[in-house]
Design a protein around this motif. Structure first.
Motif, PDB file in Angstrom:
ATOM      1  N   LYS A  79      -1.696   3.205   8.752  1.00  0.00           N
ATOM      2  CA  LYS A  79      -1.177   2.574   7.533  1.00  0.00           C
ATOM      3  C   LYS A  79      -2.220   1.696   6.850  1.00  0.00           C
ATOM      4  O   LYS A  79      -1.942   1.074   5.833  1.00  0.00           O
ATOM      5  N   GLY A  80      -3.419   1.643   7.401  1.00  0.00           N
ATOM      6  CA  GLY A  80      -4.457   0.805   6.812  1.00  0.00           C
ATOM      7  C   GLY A  80      -4.307  -0.643   7.196  1.00  0.00           C
ATOM      8  O   GLY A  80      -4.356  -1.536   6.343  1.00  0.00           O
ATOM      9  N   CYS A  81      -4.122  -0.880   8.499  1.00  0.00           N
ATOM     10  CA  CYS A  81      -3.943  -2.254   8.966  1.00  0.00           C
ATOM     11  C   CYS A  81      -5.208  -3.082   8.734  1.00  0.00           C
ATOM     12  O   CYS A  81      -6.285  -2.554   8.442  1.00  0.00           O
ATOM     13  N   ALA A 131       2.514  -2.004  10.799  1.00  0.00           N
ATOM     14  CA  ALA A 131       1.210  -1.704  10.209  1.00  0.00           C
ATOM     15  C   ALA A 131       0.283  -1.152  11.296  1.00  0.00           C
ATOM     16  O   ALA A 131      -0.609  -1.852  11.787  1.00  0.00           O
ATOM     17  N   ASN A 133      -4.121   3.596   3.617  1.00  0.00           N
ATOM     18  CA  ASN A 133      -2.840   3.991   4.167  1.00  0.00           C
ATOM     19  C   ASN A 133      -2.699   5.497   4.016  1.00  0.00           C
ATOM     20  O   ASN A 133      -2.467   6.009   2.918  1.00  0.00           O
ATOM     21  N   SER A 161      -0.530   7.208   5.999  1.00  0.00           N
ATOM     22  CA  SER A 161       0.771   7.562   6.576  1.00  0.00           C
ATOM     23  C   SER A 161       1.740   7.984   5.473  1.00  0.00           C
ATOM     24  O   SER A 161       1.412   7.957   4.282  1.00  0.00           O
ATOM     25  N   ARG A 177       2.986   0.266   3.327  1.00  0.00           N
ATOM     26  CA  ARG A 177       2.680  -0.919   4.139  1.00  0.00           C
ATOM     27  C   ARG A 177       2.918  -2.145   3.272  1.00  0.00           C
ATOM     28  O   ARG A 177       2.306  -2.296   2.207  1.00  0.00           O
ATOM     29  N   PRO A 220       2.319   5.055   0.313  1.00  0.00           N
ATOM     30  CA  PRO A 220       2.018   6.077   1.328  1.00  0.00           C
ATOM     31  C   PRO A 220       0.979   7.079   0.849  1.00  0.00           C
ATOM     32  O   PRO A 220       0.818   7.307  -0.351  1.00  0.00           O
ATOM     33  N   LYS A 273       0.871  -1.180   0.000  1.00  0.00           N
ATOM     34  CA  LYS A 273       0.000   0.000   0.000  1.00  0.00           C
ATOM     35  C   LYS A 273       0.902   1.222   0.000  1.00  0.00           C
ATOM     36  O   LYS A 273       1.631   1.467   0.964  1.00  0.00           O
TER      37      LYS A 273
END
Length: 252
Positions: free
Chosen positions: A149-151, A145, A206, A208, A212, A113, A111
């Motif tokens: 970060k879209g965990c 993550a 994500n 950030s 990721r 940034p 993913k």
């Protein structure tokens, strides 16, 4: 859970919640090495296909993007070694309650940034249904993550309801399940998230300033036959990662 927990404890949590996050299955150094390998591989192949789901585009105010690669183990031996690493295969066997573990397919995801694509909530079941549902996934985290970060997000215990009706026009997502109802599963580099293919899951955008990087391995009990012939384009499907194939089907 940590890698030092007993297989019984791991299996109990998996059975209750439909998933277990194993902390530190890989060392930080190993995760960093796999992250470097992943990004170098994607840069070398220089593919511009974007697997972002159509339904995912409604989850962000701005356009998002995603990098991916099927079957990374056929491009770099580092992934082949990881597929048969007992630290991974022993947990996969324990949570499924079987001795034998067979490969279904793998996918490498990055993913980017600031606008890395999300995944709407879904089960993996409709993509490759099996008779006894002894199919699971492991997400290797090659870098940290956190939520930003879209965990991965999971609906704990959702596997107990069995297969659900999905929207085939929207990449089999679950439009009636609120995304906010799924619990974030932030992870660190080296952690591996195991879950059954009946567990409802997805991931966020994500936002950030760092990518990721994850590697998804889908595996199954070789004694559990598919009910629909699908995903058979995946290279190496049927490869034994642990034990033997008692059926002799070789992935068919």
């Amino acid at each position: 859970m940590t890698i030092t927990e007993s297989s019984t404890e791991l299996a109990a949590e998996y059975a209750a919640n439909g998933f277990v996050l194993v902390k530190g299955l890989l060392s930080k150094e190993e995760a960093a090495a796999h992250r470097e390998t992943s990004h170098r591989l994607l840069a070398r192949l220089n593919r511009d296909d974007d697997p972002t789901w159509a339904a995912a585009r409604d989850m962000s105010m701005a356009p998002t993007s995603l990098q991916h690669l099927h079957d990374a183990q056929f491009y770099d031996a580092a992934f082949s070694r990881l597929l048969v690493d007992p630290r991974f295969t022993d947990v996969a066997a324990a949570v499924m309650g079987v001795e034998n573990v067979q490969l279904h397919h793998t996918k490498l995801f990055v993913k980017p940034p600031e606008n890395g694509s999300p995944f709407p909530l879904h089960q993996d079941y409709p993509f490759f249904p099996h008779r006894d549902h002894r199919v699971g996934a492991a997400i290797f985290h090659f870098d940290d993550a956190p939520v930003e970060k879209g965990c991965v997000r999971i609906l704990p215990g959702s596997h107990k309801a069995g297969p659900r009706e999905h929207d085939p026009a929207g990449s089999f997502h679950l439009p009636d399940v609120p995304f906010e109802s799924a619990v974030p599963q932030p992870a660190e580099a080296g952690d591996v998230l195991f879950f059954t293919y009946l567990t409802v899951h997805g991931s966020g955008v994500n936002v950030s300033n760092e990518p990721r990087t994850t590697w998804l391995v889908q595996y199954r009990d070789p004694a559990d036959p598919p009910t629909v012939k699908t995903h058979d384009h995946s290279l190496g499907q049927g490869m034994m990662l642990r034990g033997v194939d008692p059926t002799g089907r070789s992935g068919v």
